[in-house]
Design a protein around this motif. Structure first.
Motif, PDB file in Angstrom:
ATOM      1  N   PHE A   1       0.837  -1.199   0.000  1.00 23.76           N
ATOM      2  CA  PHE A   1       0.000   0.000   0.000  1.00 23.76           C
ATOM      3  C   PHE A   1       0.874   1.252   0.000  1.00 23.76           C
ATOM      4  O   PHE A   1       0.601   2.207  -0.738  1.00 23.76           O
ATOM      5  CB  PHE A   1      -0.938   0.000   1.209  1.00 23.76           C
ATOM      6  N   GLN A   2       1.930   1.238   0.791  1.00 18.30           N
ATOM      7  CA  GLN A   2       2.851   2.380   0.797  1.00 18.30           C
ATOM      8  C   GLN A   2       3.482   2.568  -0.572  1.00 18.30           C
ATOM      9  O   GLN A   2       3.622   3.695  -1.056  1.00 18.30           O
ATOM     10  CB  GLN A   2       3.923   2.197   1.870  1.00 18.30           C
ATOM     11  N   GLN A   3       3.835   1.473  -1.239  1.00 12.09           N
ATOM     12  CA  GLN A   3       4.391   1.560  -2.590  1.00 12.09           C
ATOM     13  C   GLN A   3       3.362   2.136  -3.555  1.00 12.09           C
ATOM     14  O   GLN A   3       3.680   2.975  -4.394  1.00 12.09           O
ATOM     15  CB  GLN A   3       4.857   0.173  -3.074  1.00 12.09           C
ATOM     16  N   HIS A   4       2.112   1.724  -3.399  1.00 10.35           N
ATOM     17  CA  HIS A   4       1.025   2.261  -4.220  1.00 10.35           C
ATOM     18  C   HIS A   4       0.902   3.779  -4.009  1.00 10.35           C
ATOM     19  O   HIS A   4       0.739   4.531  -4.971  1.00 10.35           O
ATOM     20  CB  HIS A   4      -0.284   1.556  -3.855  1.00 10.35           C
ATOM     21  N   LEU A   5       0.981   4.226  -2.768  1.00 10.92           N
ATOM     22  CA  LEU A   5       0.885   5.661  -2.481  1.00 10.92           C
ATOM     23  C   LEU A   5       2.050   6.420  -3.114  1.00 10.92           C
ATOM     24  O   LEU A   5       1.855   7.485  -3.705  1.00 10.92           O
ATOM     25  CB  LEU A   5       0.844   5.892  -0.965  1.00 10.92           C
ATOM     26  N   ILE A   6       3.250   5.887  -3.001  1.00 10.37           N
ATOM     27  CA  ILE A   6       4.438   6.522  -3.583  1.00 10.37           C
ATOM     28  C   ILE A   6       4.266   6.640  -5.097  1.00 10.37           C
ATOM     29  O   ILE A   6       4.500   7.711  -5.674  1.00 10.37           O
ATOM     30  CB  ILE A   6       5.717   5.748  -3.226  1.00 10.37           C
ATOM     31  N   GLU A   7       3.844   5.567  -5.734  1.00  9.91           N
ATOM     32  CA  GLU A   7       3.693   5.562  -7.189  1.00  9.91           C
ATOM     33  C   GLU A   7       2.591   6.519  -7.654  1.00  9.91           C
ATOM     34  O   GLU A   7       2.665   7.054  -8.749  1.00  9.91           O
ATOM     35  CB  GLU A   7       3.393   4.153  -7.677  1.00  9.91           C
ATOM     36  N   SER A   8       1.591   6.732  -6.804  1.00 13.45           N
ATOM     37  CA  SER A   8       0.507   7.641  -7.181  1.00 13.45           C
ATOM     38  C   SER A   8       0.787   9.090  -6.763  1.00 13.45           C
ATOM     39  O   SER A   8      -0.041   9.960  -6.983  1.00 13.45           O
ATOM     40  CB  SER A   8      -0.819   7.177  -6.567  1.00 13.45           C
ATOM     41  N   GLY A   9       1.966   9.312  -6.149  1.00 13.93           N
ATOM     42  CA  GLY A   9       2.347  10.659  -5.751  1.00 13.93           C
ATOM     43  C   GLY A   9       1.715  11.141  -4.467  1.00 13.93           C
ATOM     44  O   GLY A   9       1.710  12.334  -4.167  1.00 13.93           O
ATOM     45  N   THR A  10       1.193  10.220  -3.678  1.00 12.68           N
ATOM     46  CA  THR A  10       0.557  10.556  -2.410  1.00 12.68           C
ATOM     47  C   THR A  10       1.543  10.322  -1.277  1.00 12.68           C
ATOM     48  O   THR A  10       2.333   9.403  -1.311  1.00 12.68           O
ATOM     49  CB  THR A  10      -0.692   9.658  -2.197  1.00 12.68           C
ATOM     50  N   SER A  11       1.448  11.169  -0.255  1.00 10.72           N
ATOM     51  CA  SER A  11       2.311  11.003   0.922  1.00 10.72           C
ATOM     52  C   SER A  11       1.982   9.693   1.629  1.00 10.72           C
ATOM     53  O   SER A  11       0.827   9.296   1.711  1.00 10.72           O
ATOM     54  CB  SER A  11       2.083  12.167   1.881  1.00 10.72           C
TER      55      SER A  11
END
Length: 82
Positions: A70-80
């Motif tokens: 999930f953290q990787q998903h957030l990083i890839e989507s540009g979300t903190s």
């Protein structure tokens, strides 16, 4: 004599309380015990809800790998990831 204000032109919204699951109740109790303010508690609950939506099941059943993905998903989507 006091007259009620007109509500014409104002949107009336009805807020439905969020059902309290055992996990949500435990989170709220833990956050209160740590003296987190209302805004911080709301932010944490929203983040948990986003995680549950992404995960497709209760975050209570999440593994450490689920959190990492999930953290990787957030990083890839540009979300903190905070």
């Amino acid at each position: 004599m006091i007259l009620p204000r007109s509500t014409e032109g104002f949107r009336m919204t009805i807020q439905h309380p969020t059902p309290t699951t055992p996990l949500r109740a435990r989170m709220m109790a833990d956050m209160s015990a740590r003296n987190l303010g209302p805004a911080s508690q709301t932010s944490h609950l929203r983040a948990c809800k986003r995680f549950a939506t992404w995960l497709g099941r209760s975050p209570e059943a999440a593994s450490p790998d689920d959190v990492k993905h999930f953290q990787q998903h957030l990083i890839e989507s540009g979300t903190s990831i905070c």
